[in-house]
Write a protein that holds these residues in place. Structure first.
Motif, PDB file in Angstrom:
ATOM      1  N   ALA A 105      27.107  34.800   6.419  1.00 40.22           N
ATOM      2  CA  ALA A 105      26.464  35.915   7.027  1.00 40.22           C
ATOM      3  C   ALA A 105      27.069  36.358   8.307  1.00 40.22           C
ATOM      4  O   ALA A 105      26.957  35.316   9.280  1.00 40.22           O
ATOM      5  N   MET A 106      27.509  37.558   8.606  1.00 41.12           N
ATOM      6  CA  MET A 106      27.986  37.884   9.839  1.00 41.12           C
ATOM      7  C   MET A 106      27.103  39.251  10.207  1.00 41.12           C
ATOM      8  O   MET A 106      27.233  40.215   9.329  1.00 41.12           O
ATOM      9  N   LEU A 107      26.676  39.393  11.300  1.00 45.97           N
ATOM     10  CA  LEU A 107      25.955  40.520  11.865  1.00 45.97           C
ATOM     11  C   LEU A 107      26.834  41.288  12.464  1.00 45.97           C
ATOM     12  O   LEU A 107      27.283  40.923  13.588  1.00 45.97           O
ATOM     13  N   THR A 108      27.262  42.707  12.167  1.00 48.00           N
ATOM     14  CA  THR A 108      28.112  43.498  12.880  1.00 48.00           C
ATOM     15  C   THR A 108      27.370  44.586  13.354  1.00 48.00           C
ATOM     16  O   THR A 108      26.644  45.302  12.563  1.00 48.00           O
ATOM     17  N   ALA A 109      27.132  44.693  14.850  1.00 44.17           N
ATOM     18  CA  ALA A 109      26.572  45.956  15.369  1.00 44.17           C
ATOM     19  C   ALA A 109      27.643  46.636  16.093  1.00 44.17           C
ATOM     20  O   ALA A 109      28.537  46.412  16.445  1.00 44.17           O
ATOM     21  N   LEU A 110      27.390  48.014  15.810  1.00 46.88           N
ATOM     22  CA  LEU A 110      28.068  49.009  16.348  1.00 46.88           C
ATOM     23  C   LEU A 110      27.534  49.802  17.482  1.00 46.88           C
ATOM     24  O   LEU A 110      26.432  50.416  17.285  1.00 46.88           O
ATOM     25  N   ALA A 111      28.040  49.388  18.764  1.00 45.49           N
ATOM     26  CA  ALA A 111      27.132  50.158  20.067  1.00 45.49           C
ATOM     27  C   ALA A 111      27.999  51.080  20.831  1.00 45.49           C
ATOM     28  O   ALA A 111      29.242  51.304  20.589  1.00 45.49           O
ATOM     29  N   ALA A 145      26.211  44.065  23.571  1.00 44.86           N
ATOM     30  CA  ALA A 145      26.821  42.860  22.629  1.00 44.86           C
ATOM     31  C   ALA A 145      25.924  41.588  23.072  1.00 44.86           C
ATOM     32  O   ALA A 145      25.701  40.949  22.253  1.00 44.86           O
ATOM     33  N   LEU A 146      26.127  41.402  24.328  1.00 41.68           N
ATOM     34  CA  LEU A 146      25.325  40.127  24.862  1.00 41.68           C
ATOM     35  C   LEU A 146      23.983  40.183  24.686  1.00 41.68           C
ATOM     36  O   LEU A 146      23.310  38.982  24.764  1.00 41.68           O
ATOM     37  N   GLY A 147      23.512  41.331  24.600  1.00 44.27           N
ATOM     38  CA  GLY A 147      22.002  41.360  24.289  1.00 44.27           C
ATOM     39  C   GLY A 147      21.448  41.228  22.902  1.00 44.27           C
ATOM     40  O   GLY A 147      20.257  41.149  22.598  1.00 44.27           O
ATOM     41  N   LEU A 148      22.246  40.980  21.616  1.00 43.42           N
ATOM     42  CA  LEU A 148      22.025  40.912  20.246  1.00 43.42           C
ATOM     43  C   LEU A 148      21.438  39.239  20.305  1.00 43.42           C
ATOM     44  O   LEU A 148      21.737  38.484  20.871  1.00 43.42           O
ATOM     45  N   ARG A 149      20.197  39.221  19.690  1.00 46.65           N
ATOM     46  CA  ARG A 149      19.516  38.042  19.387  1.00 46.65           C
ATOM     47  C   ARG A 149      19.064  37.661  17.870  1.00 46.65           C
ATOM     48  O   ARG A 149      18.605  38.583  17.310  1.00 46.65           O
ATOM     49  N   HIS A 150      19.719  36.423  17.588  1.00 49.81           N
ATOM     50  CA  HIS A 150      19.551  36.169  16.130  1.00 49.81           C
ATOM     51  C   HIS A 150      19.109  34.516  16.236  1.00 49.81           C
ATOM     52  O   HIS A 150      20.004  33.994  16.572  1.00 49.81           O
ATOM     53  N   ASP A 151      18.150  34.062  15.563  1.00 50.37           N
ATOM     54  CA  ASP A 151      17.777  32.610  15.598  1.00 50.37           C
ATOM     55  C   ASP A 151      17.496  32.386  14.162  1.00 50.37           C
ATOM     56  O   ASP A 151      16.387  32.500  13.647  1.00 50.37           O
ATOM     57  N   SER A 152      18.614  31.637  13.533  1.00 47.32           N
ATOM     58  CA  SER A 152      18.133  31.296  11.890  1.00 47.32           C
ATOM     59  C   SER A 152      17.143  30.250  11.784  1.00 47.32           C
ATOM     60  O   SER A 152      16.760  30.153  10.698  1.00 47.32           O
ATOM     61  N   ARG A 153      16.537  29.635  12.785  1.00 41.96           N
ATOM     62  CA  ARG A 153      15.505  28.744  12.896  1.00 41.96           C
ATOM     63  C   ARG A 153      14.242  29.430  13.155  1.00 41.96           C
ATOM     64  O   ARG A 153      13.151  28.796  12.877  1.00 41.96           O
ATOM     65  N   ALA A 154      13.995  30.592  13.177  1.00 42.27           N
ATOM     66  CA  ALA A 154      12.865  31.548  13.580  1.00 42.27           C
ATOM     67  C   ALA A 154      12.662  32.263  12.262  1.00 42.27           C
ATOM     68  O   ALA A 154      13.374  33.068  11.879  1.00 42.27           O
ATOM     69  N   LEU A 155      11.132  32.292  11.888  1.00 45.35           N
ATOM     70  CA  LEU A 155      10.933  32.966  10.870  1.00 45.35           C
ATOM     71  C   LEU A 155      11.048  34.304  10.806  1.00 45.35           C
ATOM     72  O   LEU A 155      11.218  35.327   9.960  1.00 45.35           O
ATOM     73  N   ALA A 156      10.936  34.768  12.106  1.00 50.14           N
ATOM     74  CA  ALA A 156      10.879  36.286  12.426  1.00 50.14           C
ATOM     75  C   ALA A 156      12.483  36.925  12.237  1.00 50.14           C
ATOM     76  O   ALA A 156      12.611  38.236  11.733  1.00 50.14           O
ATOM     77  N   ASP A 157      13.466  35.975  12.213  1.00 46.48           N
ATOM     78  CA  ASP A 157      14.930  36.333  11.824  1.00 46.48           C
ATOM     79  C   ASP A 157      15.420  35.795  10.808  1.00 46.48           C
ATOM     80  O   ASP A 157      16.593  36.498  10.180  1.00 46.48           O
ATOM     81  N   LYS A 158      14.784  34.907  10.181  1.00 42.94           N
ATOM     82  CA  LYS A 158      15.065  34.517   8.602  1.00 42.94           C
ATOM     83  C   LYS A 158      13.927  33.742   8.150  1.00 42.94           C
ATOM     84  O   LYS A 158      13.360  32.857   8.403  1.00 42.94           O
ATOM     85  N   GLN A 159      13.821  34.689   6.897  1.00 38.78           N
ATOM     86  CA  GLN A 159      12.696  34.086   5.904  1.00 38.78           C
ATOM     87  C   GLN A 159      13.021  34.062   4.420  1.00 38.78           C
ATOM     88  O   GLN A 159      14.085  35.188   4.144  1.00 38.78           O
ATOM     89  N   PRO A 160      12.894  33.089   3.538  1.00 42.21           N
ATOM     90  CA  PRO A 160      12.049  31.680   4.028  1.00 42.21           C
ATOM     91  C   PRO A 160      12.902  31.004   5.017  1.00 42.21           C
ATOM     92  O   PRO A 160      14.288  31.100   5.052  1.00 42.21           O
ATOM     93  N   PHE A 161      12.468  29.824   5.329  1.00 42.43           N
ATOM     94  CA  PHE A 161      13.108  29.015   6.392  1.00 42.43           C
ATOM     95  C   PHE A 161      14.150  28.057   5.548  1.00 42.43           C
ATOM     96  O   PHE A 161      13.626  27.397   4.618  1.00 42.43           O
ATOM     97  N   GLY A 162      15.087  27.741   6.193  1.00 45.67           N
ATOM     98  CA  GLY A 162      16.146  26.746   5.624  1.00 45.67           C
ATOM     99  C   GLY A 162      16.723  26.823   4.314  1.00 45.67           C
ATOM    100  O   GLY A 162      16.911  28.068   4.026  1.00 45.67           O
ATOM    101  N   ALA A 163      17.092  25.894   3.673  1.00 43.61           N
ATOM    102  CA  ALA A 163      17.977  26.253   2.429  1.00 43.61           C
ATOM    103  C   ALA A 163      17.101  26.665   1.396  1.00 43.61           C
ATOM    104  O   ALA A 163      15.884  26.225   1.295  1.00 43.61           O
ATOM    105  N   VAL A 164      17.417  27.413   0.432  1.00 44.14           N
ATOM    106  CA  VAL A 164      16.471  27.870  -0.521  1.00 44.14           C
ATOM    107  C   VAL A 164      17.177  27.836  -1.927  1.00 44.14           C
ATOM    108  O   VAL A 164      18.437  27.619  -2.268  1.00 44.14           O
TER     109      VAL A 164
END
Length: 246
Positions: free
Chosen positions: A11-17, A166-185
């Motif tokens: 997965a790649m997040l592409t943001a257009l600023a 671009a430097l202000g974009l934030r994603h943490d795959s270990r944070a439930l706010a950014d990825k649910q459910p946690f881990g492999a599924v």
């Protein structure tokens, strides 16, 4: 987005600023490296979307990103920073027979030949490298030609990201706010992905790709699966926004 059991998903997040202004950057070749745009009329890359790679003792014969040639007007070029003698061939990421370029069969001398031979029966190239240099691969009437020159060209793929949005974009795959459910599924599980962004990002797309990985990275490719528009909402902090997709 549902997990897929027959493929690994990248997965790649592409943001257009919106930056408010547009700046053009014209890469200039340093001394010793020929400016390809001044070498004649530009043409389409002969290998299309399947670029050549430098594959040899410097990278365990793998087709990694650092060894991918880039098409510049009328030739493929690659910045290298190596030392000593290396053995190698030029080929695409799948070692297709018609993309393998090297010495003619039985030729084992050091240095680059005037014209490269083609096919799996070719002999490895041997070349002494010395620091920052550029490899240039051209396809002329006589056949493919590989040359080595001192210095690096400005490869836009290697330029650092400096835009504050671009430097202000934030994603943490270990944070439930950014990825649910946690881990492999398990396959078929719905997954929600999100990221935070400062003001200035107008839209974002979640790009899902299937990774094809064969052998010891002898084949490493990504194939498009889906593009999902991400939903925009208020952020968790003042001045931030959230983008979410399932």
């Amino acid at each position: 987005m549902r997990a897929t059991r027959w493929a690994n998903l990248a997965a790649m997040l592409t943001a257009l600023a919106m930056a408010g202004a547009c700046t053009s950057v014209v890469p200039l070749a340093p001394p010793g490296v020929r400016d390809q745009s001044a070498a004649g009329a530009c043409s389409a890359a002969p290998w299309g979307d399947n670029p050549p790679y430098l594959r040899g003792t410097m990278n365990q014969w793998q087709a990694d990103e650092a060894s991918e040639f880039v098409w510049r007007c009328n030739a493929y070029q690659l910045n290298v920073q190596l030392s000593g003698e290396h053995r190698f061939k030029i080929a695409d990421d799948s070692w297709r027979d018609d993309t393998i370029l090297a010495n003619a069969r039985g030729v084992a001398t050091e240095g680059l030949p005037p014209v490269l031979a083609r096919g799996p029966a070719t002999t490895e190239l041997r070349q002494h490298f010395a620091g920052k240099q550029t490899l240039t691969l051209r396809f002329g009437p006589a056949g493919p030609q590989l040359s080595l020159a001192d210095g690096h060209f400005v490869d836009v793929r290697q330029q650092p990201v400096t835009h504050p949005t671009a430097l202000g974009l934030r994603h943490d795959s270990r944070a439930l706010a950014d990825k649910q459910p946690f881990g492999a599924v398990p396959a078929g599980t719905e997954v929600q992905l999100a990221f935070s962004a400062p003001a200035g990002v107008e839209q974002a797309t979640l790009v899902i790709e299937r990774r094809q990985h064969e052998g010891n990275q002898t084949v490493l490719a990504y194939h498009p699966v889906a593009r999902v528009p991400m939903q925009r909402s208020a952020g968790l902090q003042p001045g931030q926004e959230r983008f979410t997709a399932r």
